[in-house]
Design an enzyme around this catalytic site. Sequence first.
Site, PDB file in Angstrom:
ATOM      1  N   ARG A  70       0.809  -1.219   0.000  1.00 31.80           N
ATOM      2  CA  ARG A  70       0.000   0.000   0.000  1.00 31.80           C
ATOM      3  C   ARG A  70       0.842   1.269   0.000  1.00 31.80           C
ATOM      4  O   ARG A  70       0.310   2.363  -0.108  1.00 31.80           O
ATOM      5  CB  ARG A  70      -0.919   0.002   1.226  1.00 31.80           C
ATOM      6  CG  ARG A  70      -1.864  -1.190   1.259  1.00 31.80           C
ATOM      7  CD  ARG A  70      -2.785  -1.164   2.459  1.00 31.80           C
ATOM      8  NE  ARG A  70      -3.759  -0.087   2.383  1.00 31.80           N
ATOM      9  CZ  ARG A  70      -4.801   0.031   3.208  1.00 31.80           C
ATOM     10  NH1 ARG A  70      -4.978  -0.867   4.161  1.00 31.80           N
ATOM     11  NH2 ARG A  70      -5.645   1.030   3.089  1.00 31.80           N
ATOM     12  N   LYS A 177       3.259 -20.456   6.021  1.00 32.97           N
ATOM     13  CA  LYS A 177       2.451 -21.021   7.095  1.00 32.97           C
ATOM     14  C   LYS A 177       1.877 -19.878   7.945  1.00 32.97           C
ATOM     15  O   LYS A 177       2.410 -18.759   7.886  1.00 32.97           O
ATOM     16  CB  LYS A 177       3.280 -21.984   7.942  1.00 32.97           C
ATOM     17  CG  LYS A 177       4.294 -21.309   8.871  1.00 32.97           C
ATOM     18  CD  LYS A 177       4.929 -22.343   9.762  1.00 32.97           C
ATOM     19  CE  LYS A 177       5.840 -21.695  10.779  1.00 32.97           C
ATOM     20  NZ  LYS A 177       5.159 -20.979  11.845  1.00 32.97           N
ATOM     21  N   HIS A 207      10.150 -23.335   6.061  1.00 33.27           N
ATOM     22  CA  HIS A 207      11.555 -22.981   5.894  1.00 33.27           C
ATOM     23  C   HIS A 207      12.491 -23.990   6.550  1.00 33.27           C
ATOM     24  O   HIS A 207      13.650 -24.097   6.156  1.00 33.27           O
ATOM     25  CB  HIS A 207      11.828 -21.571   6.426  1.00 33.27           C
ATOM     26  CG  HIS A 207      11.756 -21.438   7.920  1.00 33.27           C
ATOM     27  ND1 HIS A 207      10.561 -21.234   8.580  1.00 33.27           N
ATOM     28  CD2 HIS A 207      12.713 -21.478   8.867  1.00 33.27           C
ATOM     29  CE1 HIS A 207      10.803 -21.163   9.874  1.00 33.27           C
ATOM     30  NE2 HIS A 207      12.093 -21.304  10.089  1.00 33.27           N
ATOM     31  N   LYS A 211      16.629 -26.225   5.251  1.00 31.38           N
ATOM     32  CA  LYS A 211      17.911 -26.210   5.961  1.00 31.38           C
ATOM     33  C   LYS A 211      18.766 -27.407   5.546  1.00 31.38           C
ATOM     34  O   LYS A 211      18.277 -28.522   5.389  1.00 31.38           O
ATOM     35  CB  LYS A 211      17.676 -26.224   7.480  1.00 31.38           C
ATOM     36  CG  LYS A 211      17.033 -24.934   8.001  1.00 31.38           C
ATOM     37  CD  LYS A 211      16.883 -24.972   9.495  1.00 31.38           C
ATOM     38  CE  LYS A 211      16.277 -23.678  10.017  1.00 31.38           C
ATOM     39  NZ  LYS A 211      17.167 -22.527   9.846  1.00 31.38           N
ATOM     40  N   GLU A 245      13.401 -22.123  21.688  1.00 32.28           N
ATOM     41  CA  GLU A 245      13.832 -20.746  21.438  1.00 32.28           C
ATOM     42  C   GLU A 245      14.002 -20.045  22.778  1.00 32.28           C
ATOM     43  O   GLU A 245      13.250 -20.291  23.724  1.00 32.28           O
ATOM     44  CB  GLU A 245      12.813 -20.012  20.576  1.00 32.28           C
ATOM     45  CG  GLU A 245      12.696 -20.572  19.162  1.00 32.28           C
ATOM     46  CD  GLU A 245      11.757 -19.748  18.299  1.00 32.28           C
ATOM     47  OE1 GLU A 245      12.241 -18.872  17.570  1.00 32.28           O
ATOM     48  OE2 GLU A 245      10.543 -19.993  18.366  1.00 32.28           O
ATOM     49  N   HIS A 269       6.591 -27.932  11.335  1.00 34.64           N
ATOM     50  CA  HIS A 269       8.018 -28.231  11.435  1.00 34.64           C
ATOM     51  C   HIS A 269       8.296 -29.612  12.037  1.00 34.64           C
ATOM     52  O   HIS A 269       9.013 -30.429  11.453  1.00 34.64           O
ATOM     53  CB  HIS A 269       8.731 -27.183  12.295  1.00 34.64           C
ATOM     54  CG  HIS A 269       8.610 -25.787  11.786  1.00 34.64           C
ATOM     55  ND1 HIS A 269       8.508 -25.484  10.448  1.00 34.64           N
ATOM     56  CD2 HIS A 269       8.590 -24.595  12.429  1.00 34.64           C
ATOM     57  CE1 HIS A 269       8.425 -24.174  10.302  1.00 34.64           C
ATOM     58  NE2 HIS A 269       8.473 -23.618  11.491  1.00 34.64           N
ATOM     59  N   LYS A 367       8.992 -21.303  23.818  1.00 41.25           N
ATOM     60  CA  LYS A 367       9.647 -19.998  23.866  1.00 41.25           C
ATOM     61  C   LYS A 367      10.242 -19.789  25.263  1.00 41.25           C
ATOM     62  O   LYS A 367       9.800 -20.393  26.236  1.00 41.25           O
ATOM     63  CB  LYS A 367       8.643 -18.878  23.582  1.00 41.25           C
ATOM     64  CG  LYS A 367       7.852 -19.037  22.293  1.00 41.25           C
ATOM     65  CD  LYS A 367       8.693 -18.796  21.083  1.00 41.25           C
ATOM     66  CE  LYS A 367       7.833 -18.836  19.812  1.00 41.25           C
ATOM     67  NZ  LYS A 367       8.649 -18.666  18.595  1.00 41.25           N
TER      68      LYS A 367
END
Length: 516
Positions: A70, A177, A207, A211, A245, A269, A367
Amino acid sequence: MSTATSAAAGWTNPLRDPRDKRLPRIAGPCSLVIFGVTGDLSRKKLMPAIYDLANRGLLPPGFALTGFARRDWADQDFGQVVYNAVKEHARTPFRQHVWDRLAEGFRFVSGSFDDDDAFDRLEETVQALDRERGTAGNHAFYLSIPPGAFPVVLKQLARSGLAKQDGQGWRRVVIEKPFGHDLKSAIELNEIVNDVFPEDSVFRIDHYLGKETVQNILALRFANQLFEPIWNSHYVDSVQITMAEDIGLGGRAGYYDGIGAARDVIQNHLLQLLAFTAMEEPVSFSSNELRIEKIKILNATKLIGPLDETTARGQYTGGWQGGEKVKGLTEEEGFDPNSRTETFAAITCEVDTRRWAGVPFYLRTGKRLGRRVTEIAVIFKRAPHLPFDATMTEELGQNAFVIRVQPDEGVTMRFGSKVPGSQMEVRDVSMDFGYGSAFTEASPEAYERLILDVLLGEPSLFPVNAEVERSWEILDPVIDHWTRQEKGPDPYPAGSWGPESAGAMLARTGRNWRRP
């Protein structure tokens, strides 16, 4: 010969011997259109990956990149945005002559997703690229946008003729995704996509599958006779697949709240990693044969119950991590103080085949865990007889074969060895292989491999409808079970390895989570 003419004629590298399959594949005449070029994914991953591909000589001279957003930008403004992204995030060194040639193909179209006029101008831009850059009618559309916008963009691509497969070139669509939020929505989304693009023109990005270490799972298993005799339930005790993570979710409430760790990571994943780990050897490494074997494994994958005991979910609370005081999820900006969104999820599966009967597969993600790591740990059974005094083997654990997907890509083997000295004392040691030290060439980023595969029309690393829908069939009962529970996710402190319920999940079977 001009750039456009050479591209239209099917440019090939004059130094490349077409008989040498070891040399990299180079995309033919084509362009890429990115919807959502103002987002982090485009800036940090897609734009740098395109430059890195060009820098490696894997894009044709007439390649074109078109941005759609935009913003009231001219082509030059868009070029500056790409330049800034490349300078900050590109993997390969900046070379001016590569940049200059690539930048000649930058175009920008301003508009919103429901703007018919904007898509008509995009169609005119694509037609002009065929004439000016020799893209030969070959165009890919990358939907780097929220899933809720997929239907309107797909309908606009159909209405404007941009998706039309006229036999003069190819049209492909790339979808990020999540592929729906449950089985029902995934089926609906797949139907919408396939109404516009045939399935062989649809590339669903995961993704992780791009790898190098994920692809190396196949090389380790099927290029080496060493592992085949022991890669089964006779020797394997369990398999643990972990994606941890150490970061929180500040600033991501709009995407993550209400989605949660299971939908975000396990459905795509981790179940894909499970399929690569457990699949049988394909007849060949063609995309169709790989998919057949992966789908067989996913169809054989089942949850182990009861779900109260074989699953766990958690939500991180505030605390100290890495010497820094961090917030809990419900204190993060944008999150509901009463949010029941899980930031940790673990499930137990089994693969009901002759090879894997009785072997539990433990999948976990979270996380604000102890550190950032993704790995597949194949844990072997203990030796049936140890002719040593128990005090001599008290530090001996189970043998393990660990594939490290990120960040320290490589493989570790854990086994027992005698401690130097006069006594027969045995303890665990590790033998390590690291990509960074074994190969002089740096591994390409996953998005480099995946974008190139889209442009080449190579679908091996992209899940198809059947894989997506089967993954939701596996996960949906867990989500439904958690939704029906009165209590929310179990709390766990930032910097830990998840809630106590995750440890109890394995402890009931006499096992423990491997500490990465």
